[in-house]
Structure formats: structure tokens, C-alpha cells
Scaffold this motif. Structure first.
Motif, PDB file in Angstrom:
ATOM      1  N   LEU A 122      -2.012   1.178  -1.585  1.00  0.00           N
ATOM      2  CA  LEU A 122      -1.815   2.574  -1.188  1.00  0.00           C
ATOM      3  C   LEU A 122      -1.272   2.661   0.233  1.00  0.00           C
ATOM      4  O   LEU A 122      -0.356   3.446   0.528  1.00  0.00           O
ATOM      5  CB  LEU A 122      -3.141   3.333  -1.266  1.00  0.00           C
ATOM      6  CG  LEU A 122      -3.498   4.052  -2.562  1.00  0.00           C
ATOM      7  CD1 LEU A 122      -4.880   4.678  -2.446  1.00  0.00           C
ATOM      8  CD2 LEU A 122      -2.464   5.118  -2.869  1.00  0.00           C
ATOM      9  N   ALA A 123      -1.866   1.883   1.131  1.00  0.00           N
ATOM     10  CA  ALA A 123      -1.426   1.922   2.520  1.00  0.00           C
ATOM     11  C   ALA A 123       0.039   1.525   2.640  1.00  0.00           C
ATOM     12  O   ALA A 123       0.798   2.104   3.432  1.00  0.00           O
ATOM     13  CB  ALA A 123      -2.305   0.995   3.363  1.00  0.00           C
ATOM     14  N   MET A 124       0.474   0.556   1.850  1.00  0.00           N
ATOM     15  CA  MET A 124       1.847   0.081   1.939  1.00  0.00           C
ATOM     16  C   MET A 124       2.812   1.028   1.229  1.00  0.00           C
ATOM     17  O   MET A 124       3.881   1.352   1.753  1.00  0.00           O
ATOM     18  CB  MET A 124       1.948  -1.331   1.352  1.00  0.00           C
ATOM     19  CG  MET A 124       1.121  -2.369   2.109  1.00  0.00           C
ATOM     20  SD  MET A 124       1.089  -4.002   1.315  1.00  0.00           S
ATOM     21  CE  MET A 124       2.807  -4.474   1.480  1.00  0.00           C
ATOM     22  N   VAL A 125       2.419   1.502   0.039  1.00  0.00           N
ATOM     23  CA  VAL A 125       3.329   2.318  -0.767  1.00  0.00           C
ATOM     24  C   VAL A 125       3.375   3.760  -0.277  1.00  0.00           C
ATOM     25  O   VAL A 125       4.457   4.357  -0.147  1.00  0.00           O
ATOM     26  CB  VAL A 125       2.896   2.268  -2.248  1.00  0.00           C
ATOM     27  CG1 VAL A 125       3.648   3.308  -3.065  1.00  0.00           C
ATOM     28  CG2 VAL A 125       3.135   0.884  -2.821  1.00  0.00           C
ATOM     29  N   ALA A 126       2.212   4.344   0.010  1.00  0.00           N
ATOM     30  CA  ALA A 126       2.161   5.771   0.324  1.00  0.00           C
ATOM     31  C   ALA A 126       2.240   6.064   1.810  1.00  0.00           C
ATOM     32  O   ALA A 126       2.694   7.142   2.205  1.00  0.00           O
ATOM     33  CB  ALA A 126       0.868   6.379  -0.238  1.00  0.00           C
ATOM     34  N   ALA A 127       1.772   5.122   2.670  1.00  0.00           N
ATOM     35  CA  ALA A 127       1.743   5.392   4.106  1.00  0.00           C
ATOM     36  C   ALA A 127       2.697   4.508   4.896  1.00  0.00           C
ATOM     37  O   ALA A 127       2.775   4.643   6.126  1.00  0.00           O
ATOM     38  CB  ALA A 127       0.322   5.219   4.641  1.00  0.00           C
ATOM     39  N   GLY A 128       3.404   3.613   4.219  1.00  0.00           N
ATOM     40  CA  GLY A 128       4.395   2.813   4.899  1.00  0.00           C
ATOM     41  C   GLY A 128       3.852   1.713   5.776  1.00  0.00           C
ATOM     42  O   GLY A 128       4.525   1.253   6.706  1.00  0.00           O
TER      43      GLY A 128
ATOM     44  N   LEU B 292      -6.089  -3.382   7.928  1.00  0.00           N
ATOM     45  CA  LEU B 292      -6.924  -2.384   7.263  1.00  0.00           C
ATOM     46  C   LEU B 292      -7.941  -3.060   6.356  1.00  0.00           C
ATOM     47  O   LEU B 292      -9.107  -2.649   6.289  1.00  0.00           O
ATOM     48  CB  LEU B 292      -6.040  -1.426   6.466  1.00  0.00           C
ATOM     49  CG  LEU B 292      -6.767  -0.332   5.660  1.00  0.00           C
ATOM     50  CD1 LEU B 292      -7.566   0.581   6.576  1.00  0.00           C
ATOM     51  CD2 LEU B 292      -5.755   0.479   4.837  1.00  0.00           C
ATOM     52  N   ARG B 293      -7.491  -4.097   5.653  1.00  0.00           N
ATOM     53  CA  ARG B 293      -8.428  -4.827   4.793  1.00  0.00           C
ATOM     54  C   ARG B 293      -9.571  -5.414   5.607  1.00  0.00           C
ATOM     55  O   ARG B 293     -10.735  -5.349   5.204  1.00  0.00           O
ATOM     56  CB  ARG B 293      -7.689  -5.948   4.053  1.00  0.00           C
ATOM     57  CG  ARG B 293      -8.588  -6.804   3.168  1.00  0.00           C
ATOM     58  CD  ARG B 293      -7.887  -8.073   2.715  1.00  0.00           C
ATOM     59  NE  ARG B 293      -7.549  -8.940   3.816  1.00  0.00           N
ATOM     60  CZ  ARG B 293      -8.431  -9.746   4.404  1.00  0.00           C
ATOM     61  NH1 ARG B 293      -9.693  -9.780   4.015  1.00  0.00           N
ATOM     62  NH2 ARG B 293      -8.054 -10.513   5.414  1.00  0.00           N
ATOM     63  N   ARG B 294      -9.255  -5.984   6.750  1.00  0.00           N
ATOM     64  CA  ARG B 294     -10.302  -6.556   7.591  1.00  0.00           C
ATOM     65  C   ARG B 294     -11.264  -5.475   8.085  1.00  0.00           C
ATOM     66  O   ARG B 294     -12.462  -5.726   8.219  1.00  0.00           O
ATOM     67  CB  ARG B 294      -9.668  -7.286   8.777  1.00  0.00           C
ATOM     68  CG  ARG B 294      -8.905  -8.544   8.382  1.00  0.00           C
ATOM     69  CD  ARG B 294      -8.169  -9.141   9.583  1.00  0.00           C
ATOM     70  NE  ARG B 294      -7.414 -10.318   9.190  1.00  0.00           N
ATOM     71  CZ  ARG B 294      -7.901 -11.547   9.196  1.00  0.00           C
ATOM     72  NH1 ARG B 294      -9.149 -11.749   9.577  1.00  0.00           N
ATOM     73  NH2 ARG B 294      -7.161 -12.567   8.820  1.00  0.00           N
ATOM     74  N   ALA B 295     -10.725  -4.296   8.354  1.00  0.00           N
ATOM     75  CA  ALA B 295     -11.588  -3.203   8.805  1.00  0.00           C
ATOM     76  C   ALA B 295     -12.522  -2.738   7.701  1.00  0.00           C
ATOM     77  O   ALA B 295     -13.566  -2.137   7.980  1.00  0.00           O
ATOM     78  CB  ALA B 295     -10.744  -2.028   9.295  1.00  0.00           C
TER      79      ALA B 295
ATOM     80  N   ASP C 170     -18.789   0.049  12.138  1.00  0.00           N
ATOM     81  CA  ASP C 170     -18.570   0.369  13.542  1.00  0.00           C
ATOM     82  C   ASP C 170     -17.403   1.318  13.758  1.00  0.00           C
ATOM     83  O   ASP C 170     -16.917   1.465  14.872  1.00  0.00           O
ATOM     84  CB  ASP C 170     -18.346  -0.919  14.340  1.00  0.00           C
ATOM     85  CG  ASP C 170     -17.184  -1.742  13.785  1.00  0.00           C
ATOM     86  OD1 ASP C 170     -16.531  -1.277  12.831  1.00  0.00           O
ATOM     87  OD2 ASP C 170     -16.939  -2.842  14.325  1.00  0.00           O
ATOM     88  N   GLY C 171     -16.934   1.965  12.682  1.00  0.00           N
ATOM     89  CA  GLY C 171     -15.840   2.912  12.822  1.00  0.00           C
ATOM     90  C   GLY C 171     -14.478   2.268  12.941  1.00  0.00           C
ATOM     91  O   GLY C 171     -13.515   2.927  13.357  1.00  0.00           O
ATOM     92  N   ALA C 172     -14.356   0.987  12.572  1.00  0.00           N
ATOM     93  CA  ALA C 172     -13.080   0.290  12.723  1.00  0.00           C
ATOM     94  C   ALA C 172     -11.986   0.930  11.881  1.00  0.00           C
ATOM     95  O   ALA C 172     -10.808   0.908  12.265  1.00  0.00           O
ATOM     96  CB  ALA C 172     -13.248  -1.178  12.349  1.00  0.00           C
ATOM     97  N   ILE C 173     -12.344   1.510  10.748  1.00  0.00           N
ATOM     98  CA  ILE C 173     -11.332   2.128   9.881  1.00  0.00           C
ATOM     99  C   ILE C 173     -10.751   3.379  10.520  1.00  0.00           C
ATOM    100  O   ILE C 173      -9.583   3.717  10.311  1.00  0.00           O
ATOM    101  CB  ILE C 173     -11.946   2.441   8.499  1.00  0.00           C
ATOM    102  CG1 ILE C 173     -12.231   1.139   7.745  1.00  0.00           C
ATOM    103  CG2 ILE C 173     -11.027   3.308   7.666  1.00  0.00           C
ATOM    104  CD1 ILE C 173     -12.828   1.342   6.383  1.00  0.00           C
ATOM    105  N   ASP C 174     -11.549   4.070  11.337  1.00  0.00           N
ATOM    106  CA  ASP C 174     -11.104   5.351  11.891  1.00  0.00           C
ATOM    107  C   ASP C 174      -9.842   5.219  12.737  1.00  0.00           C
ATOM    108  O   ASP C 174      -9.064   6.173  12.853  1.00  0.00           O
ATOM    109  CB  ASP C 174     -12.224   5.979  12.730  1.00  0.00           C
ATOM    110  CG  ASP C 174     -13.399   6.414  11.874  1.00  0.00           C
ATOM    111  OD1 ASP C 174     -13.194   6.602  10.660  1.00  0.00           O
ATOM    112  OD2 ASP C 174     -14.509   6.564  12.413  1.00  0.00           O
TER     113      ASP C 174
END
Length: 654
Positions: free
Chosen positions: A258-264, A273-276, A283-287
Motif C-alpha cells: 500500500l505504501a509503495m502503490v498508493a503513497a509512492g 515503515l516495516r521496521r516501525a 514508541d510512536g515510530a509509525i507516526d
């Protein structure tokens, strides 16, 4: 692997451990510390600590107590000690000793590096997780039992695929002991999702995880699966990524795509992102990816609210989400264990008992479930039992019988069990003292065996069996003492000192009354954790009826929303981190199980009854959703006193 080492995990202080260690340093008596820590439970954190201590008479105004509370609350979250990671290995080209500090582990030939997984990642070392599963051991043991019984080799590949009877059992949530789908949450989901094929099990295993739950993906998926909500894909690219899961991202791989196809996102950004989304990363790493993700989707024509909703779903994976490959592997094991339970329940249960501790259910619940599935379970008996639980042939085409093994007797060593089996191979035992002599057993081992009912073939009455065992133990102890005295005096020990039966002591038969059924049940639970007699609550049913307790089997007749009174022995307690303080309790009586939901407010108001009761009564309302039935607790009561000396314990999951 000669340069492989396990990495460590850093254990941190929590409320109990910080209070205990600080209290010791301040010289507070151990008895007082036990009283203070005994009022804490696994979810009690820094905020609630003062209130918990006040409940047991803690005076926060004295200088020492004030200092105790200040230091204990400060210490929560600090590192306490290093532990060995369950299966994480680090492999390097140069010797690890040149890179990181290494220490010897408790196990011989095993070393542990003094860094945890985050340190290893920062250094760029290669980490491999080699994690073991109890169900793999159980499956291996079950297939070995079938191979011995059928006279041909059984392997996982021999289990027929896509068996309708197996899926029908799964859809009824008849899944006690089945890998991954035996928990309360899974049992509640199974009748709703109704798995009918292998990939349905993949979905089932992945959907009941903190990630999909926190990301609010469960109900949309169910509505779409049941035709209650249309499946709409905003773009062909998203259809390609999400078609298998009806437009709802359930797997980590889908999030990356999704991140690659929809968000570039570039492949490198997607990997970050996977590591997050790493397990338990809170710890909010995804934010920090929010603006990049939502901005990328907006730039590609997606609506702002849709982009925000997709990112909220991704945030859920920061709690815990499954890769599809992981769920697919687990689904294979879930299906294999389900097929064995459906078609070979005796072998399945024997293998689970031989693989304990594992799973949600204790041996008592596993044995009761087997008996409900028409398996004859035979007791522990020194004339027939081996160390492991085994299968014994039956006639008339029924399932083989399950013979309980000596391993279930608490405190009995494997060495003692092996001596019993070797001695029995020569010939059966005729008397208790002959048995004790030939198997070279001491008084402690004889007490365990007689108390656990394993001498039933030599003495049908347990009281007399215990008496005979104690007499045999005393006689053998005397003989051994005489031998030791003879050695000191220079007398040679007879060559067959402990293999020739001693003469039966000539004494009058003791005037012992026969043991009652209740005493036998108490002794069974004390020594083996289970009983093949009637369920303990069957003996208490008249008293429970006077209390107004509805048996578990009759709850199926109660309409939704009705206020009822029921109760049972506590089997499990669960407090998932995604449940907002709700505790799920499984109760058991002689007719079945009762699934109890205790909301956070009642958890706090009746914490003692909830956590200390072994026989828990409840006043609550019946909640029905299709075939799924729960009782929503309004009030709890501790009726443990009715159990007397019966030792039962629950399996609590944090």
C-alpha cells in the motif's frame, strides 16, 4: 554456527519488582513487603501504585514509606536484569567477542551477547529468530502414536486436506487444544467468520491480533464477507493489493505494498515503515510517516478522509500484526491439529498432555474435552502406565483408549517412572511391598504414587493404598539402613538386596474407613491436577442450586439480555492490552464452560473476588451474537470455601 550467539532481552522493573527490591534496600521486613506486593497485579502501574498500597494499610506519611514509594515509582521501567532471548541468534563474520560483550549462559555450550534486539539492529548485525512451537512437538508426538497404532508411518503430509468434517468442527468453535484458534477471542470469531477453506484459516489467525483490532479492521472485513457492506476499491492498484482480504489490509505485506502503490514510497522507505511496525513497537515510530503517507496518497488522487483512514489502520500494526507468510504457516498447523482432534482425538489429547505446559488449557480441561468427544480415558496405574500418556487398543471400532502417564504425578521423577516400567516388564506386581522393592522406590515416591491413585490395581481403596505404601517405605528404609550399618561393620551387601521381594509384614489389617469420592477427587487434583471421577461441582450441585447457579449447559436455553446467576471453577483469566481493561474469564462446571466478560469498572470494584476466587459466582446478563454466548458480569462472588481442600488453579494470561 560456531560463531552464533543468542542475544539478550532487557527485563525492566514493574510495580512488584521495584517495590520488592527498594523495600529490601530500605530494610523493610520480608513479611511486610509480601503483604504490599501481594495486593498488586500484573496491570498495576505507576499511577495506581499508591492506591493499591493504601488498601493494605500503607502509611505514606512516614519518612521510610515516603522514600519507598518515591524510589519504587521512579524505578518502574528501568532495566532490572538481562535474560536470554527465546530464539534470537546473531551471526557475524568476525568473532562476536571482537564486537560485543559476551557472557556464558546457564546452559552448557551456550553464550549470550549483552545487547538486545534494538542494539543489534543499530549495529547492523544479522539476527535470525529460531523460535520453537509447542504444537510442533505435540503434532510430532501425535503422529508417532498413530504410526505405532496403525503400523504405518504417519507424517503431516498424510493428513487429508480440506476435510469438511474438520471445518464443521472449527465453525462450531469446538477448538479446545487446537493451535492458534483455541483462545476466547478466536472461539468468539469462528462462528462468525465460519472458515471453510485453508485461506479462511489464514485470515482467522491474522485477524485476531492487536494490529487489525486496533486498526478497526475486524468488523469491516466481517461485514464485507457476510455481504452486509459492498467491497469497493478506490483504484485498480488497490484492488490488486487488497482483493484477497476484501479491501481491508490484514497483513504486513499488504501495508508495505500500500505504501509503495498508493503513497509512492520507495522500497527503502517502505522497509523503514516495516521496521516501525516491528512487534510491540509502541514508541510512536509509525507516526513520523503520517505526513509522508497521507501526502503521497493525496498527490495520487485519493480523498483525504480515505488516506487518513488507511493510515489509521496501518497505525494498528504498531501494536502487533502478522505477515501473511507467518499466518499461512500457522494455518497449516492449526488445520493439522484440528484434523487430529476431529478424527484421532485420543492421539491428539495424549500428545497435548505429553507436551505440557503449552496452550490455554490445563490437563484437566484437555481430559474433560476428550471425554466429551467419546474418548475413554484410563487412570494412572503402575501396572499399565508409562512415563508418557499412551494409547491402548479398543474393540468394536471405537477410538483407542487414552492411558494417563506417570508424568502427570506432581513430584515423581522420570528416573522413578523408568524403574517402574523396567520392573513391570519382567512381570506384573502382586503386592505394594513387592512393587516398592523391585522398583527401588523411596517413601516420598511411594507417597506420591499412592496418593495419586496409581496403586489402584494393588489396593483399590486409596486410604489402604497409602497405608500400605507408607509401611513398605518404612520397611525398605529399615532394610537399607541395615545394609549401611553392615557396610560400616564390614559385612558384604547381598547381591540382590533391592530386587528380591521382602516378606509381607505380619500385622493386623488397619481399621481404615474407605475413602470417599470427594476425598479421592481432592487427592487426584492434589497429585495429578485432574480427576477421572465426577467433576467436583457435581458433588456441590445441590448447594449451587440453592444459590441459584444455572449450569453451563442450561445457559443455551436462556434468552438474550436476561439477568441470571451462575458460576464455576476459574479455568483462565485474560486481560488483553487491546481490551481497555476488560478481563475475560472462563468458568467450568460439570456440564461445560461459561464465558464471562468483566468490564474495567467491575474489575476495579471487585478485584479481590475476580483474581483470588477459585470458585467464582456471577450475577450478569446473557449476551448472544449468533452461536456465541457470553455472560456480562454485574456482580461477582467468591465461593471458594465450598471447594474445601480441593486444589485447583487457573491459567492466567497477561
Amino acid at each position: 554456527l560456531d560463531r552464533a550467539s543468542l542475544f539478550s532481552t532487557v527485563n525492566t522493573y514493574r510495580s512488584r519488582s521495584s517495590l520488592r527490591d527498594v523495600g529490601k534496600a530500605l530494610g523493610i521486613p520480608a513479611e511486610r513487603l509480601s503483604a504490599l506486593t501481594g495486593n498488586l497485579h500484573w496491570w498495576d502501574g505507576r499511577r495506581i501504585l499508591p492506591d493499591r498500597l493504601l488498601e493494605v494499610g500503607f502509611d505514606p506519611e512516614t519518612p521510610r514509606n515516603r522514600r519507598l514509594l518515591e524510589l519504587a515509582t521512579t524505578l518502574i521501567g528501568f532495566p532490572r536484569h538481562l535474560s536470554q532471548h527465546t530464539g534470537g541468534m546473531v551471526i557475524s563474520d568476525p568473532p562476536l567477542t571482537a564486537l560485543v560483550p559476551i557472557e556464558n549462559a546457564a546452559m552448557p555450550e551456550r553464550t549470550v551477547m549483552q545487547w538486545d534486539k534494538d542494539d543489534v539492529e543499530a549495529l547492523g548485525l544479522l539476527k535470525i529468530d529460531c523460535l520453537c512451537l509447542g504444537m510442533l512437538s505435540a503434532l510430532r508426538r501425535a503422529l508417532a502414536l498413530l504410526s505405532e497404532l496403525d503400523g504405518r508411518r504417519w507424517d503431516l503430509a498424510d493428513i487429508p486436506a480440506e476435510d469438511p468434517a474438520t471445518y464443521a468442527m472449527i465453525q462450531r468453535a469446538d477448538t479446545v487444544g487446537i493451535f492458534q484458534i483455541e483462545s476466547r477471542a478466536q472461539m468468539a470469531m469462528l462462528p462468525r467468520l465460519k472458515p471453510a477453506h485453508y485461506y479462511d484459516l489464514v485470515i482467522e489467525i491474522a485477524i485476531i491480533r492487536p494490529g487489525p483490532i486496533q486498526g478497526e479492521m475486524v468488523h469491516p472485513y466481517l461485514r464485507r464477507r457476510n455481504g452486509e457492506e459492498p467491497v469497493i476499491y478506490p483504484s485498480p492498484e488497490l484492488r490488486e493489493v487488497l482483493a484477497r482480504t476484501l479491501g481491508v489490509p490484514l497483513f504486513q505485506e499488504q501495508v508495505i505494498k500500500l505504501a509503495m502503490v498508493a503513497a509512492g514510497f520507495s522500497p527503502g522507505e517502505a522497509d523503514q515503515l516495516r521496521r516501525a511496525m516491528a512487534t510491540w513497537q509502541r514508541d510512536g515510530a509509525i507516526d513520523r510517516f503520517r505526513d509522508r503517507f497521507i501526502g503521497g496518497m493525496r498527490a495520487r488522487g485519493y480523498a483525504a478522509d480515505f488516506a487518513a483512514r488507511v493510515f489509521a489502520q496501518i497505525q494498528g500494526f504498531g501494536e502487533y500484526g502478522f505477515p501473511e507468510s507467518h499466518a499461512a504457516s500457522f494455518a497449516l498447523l492449526a488445520y493439522a491439529s484440528a484434523w487430529l482432534k476431529r478424527h484421532r482425538p485420543a492421539a491428539f489429547t495424549a500428545a497435548l498432555l505429553n507436551s505440557q505446559p503449552m496452550g490455554f488449557y490445563a490437563p484437566s480441561q484437555l481430559v474433560q474435552d476428550a471425554r466429551r468427544h467419546d474418548v475413554e480415558v484410563r487412570p494412572i496405574d503402575v501396572q499399565h502406565s508409562f512415563w508418557d500418556c499412551t494409547l491402548e487398543p479398543m474393540v468394536a471400532g471405537r477410538h483407542p483408549a487414552l492411558r494417563l502417564g506417570l508424568r502427570l504425578l506432581s513430584g515423581l521423577s522420570r528416573a522413578a517412572a523408568d524403574r517402574i516400567v523396567v520392573a513391570r516388564a519382567e512381570r506384573s506386581f502382586a503386592t505394594v511391598i513387592e512393587f516398592a522393592t523391585r522398583a527401588r522406590l523411596d517413601r516420598g515416591e511411594l507417597r506420591i504414587l499412592s496418593g495419586g491413585g496409581a496403586l489402584r490395581d494393588l489396593h483399590p481403596d486409596r486410604h489402604r493404598a497409602v497405608w500400605a505404601a507408607l509401611g513398605a517405605g518404612a520397611a525398605l528404609a529399615g532394610e537399607r539402613a541395615a545394609v549401611r550399618r553392615g557396610r560400616v561393620a564390614g559385612v558384604a551387601e547381598p547381591a540382590a538386596q533391592f530386587v528380591c521381594p521382602l516378606p509381607e509384614p505380619e500385622e493386623a489389617t488397619p481399621l481404615l474407613r474407605p475413602s470417599s469420592e470427594g476425598e479421592d477427587i481432592v487427592a487426584d487434583y492434589t497429585h495429578a491436577g485432574l480427576s477421572l471421577e465426577r467433576h467436583p461441582l457435581a458433588l456441590l450441585r445441590r448447594r449451587l442450586d440453592r444459590l441459584g447457579f444455572i449450569p453451563a449447559a442450561r445457559l443455551r436455553e436462556v434468552v438474550h439480555g436476561r439477568l441470571i446467576r451462575t458460576g464455576g471453577i476459574v479455568v483462565t483469566r485474560q486481560r488483553p492490552g487491546t481490551a481497555s481493561g476488560v478481563v475475560f474469564v472462563t468458568l467450568e462446571d460439570e456440564t461445560g464452560v461459561i464465558n464471562l466478560i468483566v468490564h474495567a469498572r467491575l474489575v476495579e470494584a471487585q478485584r479481590r473476588e475476580l483474581l483470588d476466587a477459585r470458585l467464582l459466582g456471577v450475577v450478569g446478563r446473557v449476551q448472544r451474537e449468533g452461536e456465541v454466548l457470553h455472560v456480562i458480569a454485574n456482580r461477582l462472588g467468591d465461593h471458594t470455601a465450598l471447594l474445601g481442600r480441593l486444589a485447583v488453579s487457573s491459567r492466567d494470561f497477561h
